[in-house]
Design an enzyme around this catalytic site. Sequence first.
Site, PDB file in Angstrom:
ATOM      1  CG  ASP A  18      -1.965  -1.006   1.257  1.00 45.81           C
ATOM      2  OD1 ASP A  18      -1.967  -1.870   0.363  1.00 45.81           O
ATOM      3  OD2 ASP A  18      -2.811  -0.940   2.167  1.00 45.81           O
TER       4      ASP A  18
ATOM      5  CG  HIS B  44       1.926   0.029   4.576  1.00 46.62           C
ATOM      6  ND1 HIS B  44       1.711  -0.981   5.490  1.00 46.62           N
ATOM      7  CD2 HIS B  44       0.749   0.679   4.422  1.00 46.62           C
ATOM      8  CE1 HIS B  44       0.445  -0.936   5.888  1.00 46.62           C
ATOM      9  NE2 HIS B  44      -0.162   0.054   5.261  1.00 46.62           N
TER      10      HIS B  44
HETATM   11 ZN   LIG Z   1      -2.816   3.321   3.078  1.00 44.36          ZN
END
Ligand SMILES: [Zn+2]
Length: 246
Positions: A59, A206
């Site tokens: 992400d 992430h």
């Molecule tokens: Zn996010």
Amino acid sequence: MGKWKKTAAGFMFSGFLFVGMFIGFYNYALHENMDYWVKNKIVITRVNTSEKVAALTLDDGPDPGVTDKILKYLKKHNARATFFVMGNKAEAHPQLLQQMVEGGHEVGNHSYSHKAFNNMSTDAIRHEIRQTNNIIHKITGQKPILFRPPGGYLSYELVKICDQEKVKIAYWSWETDSKDWKGSSSRSITDHIVKHIAPGQIIILHDGGSNGLATAQAVDLLLTDLTKQGYRFVTMSELMKLEKKE
Ligand SMILES: [Zn+2]
């Protein structure tokens, strides 16, 4: 960042797994209707399969210096992943999206600006989703079919918008959420995931944010460990196709 609200995180762990069941039903309790959405595949948190297969999702990128490293490690281990990109970063780094598609990876929508949806109008939320889908389509030639709400935000309204915009709400499996963005080391991110992985999970990581380099290193480490264990990694859409019919 995929930040949970502090209170929500507490409730999230009130969930439980049925002992002895390979695939358990668990309760995020992030939203009062979460169980219904998960059960009815409106919000996807995992896939029911007994195969050693899982989806890696990344992400908040793409971020140059991190996303390209992750792409290199995925190639090294012959793994596929799904990148939930932000529209504004995709616009700034279109070449990274092209590399994702060339590598056989999936590009999902993670909103345009990662603003908090709870303070936004329906129209503004719809715009964040639609604009990002258009940007991704323009760069890759592919229209995303998965949307991951920023911060995991969910509402009845968002569910309706996603249905109208023809994107599926792509959540993740809480068991393997290492909270990598908080600043953990690559080893501890890896250990958390290796310890908690199970077939059909959707692993959240992430590539955007300040701990991106540790996450990139963790991708290399965990793919080394888990491919040795016999796991293979497919895109989230591919994983969803492996859902075992009851
Ligand atoms: Zn996010």
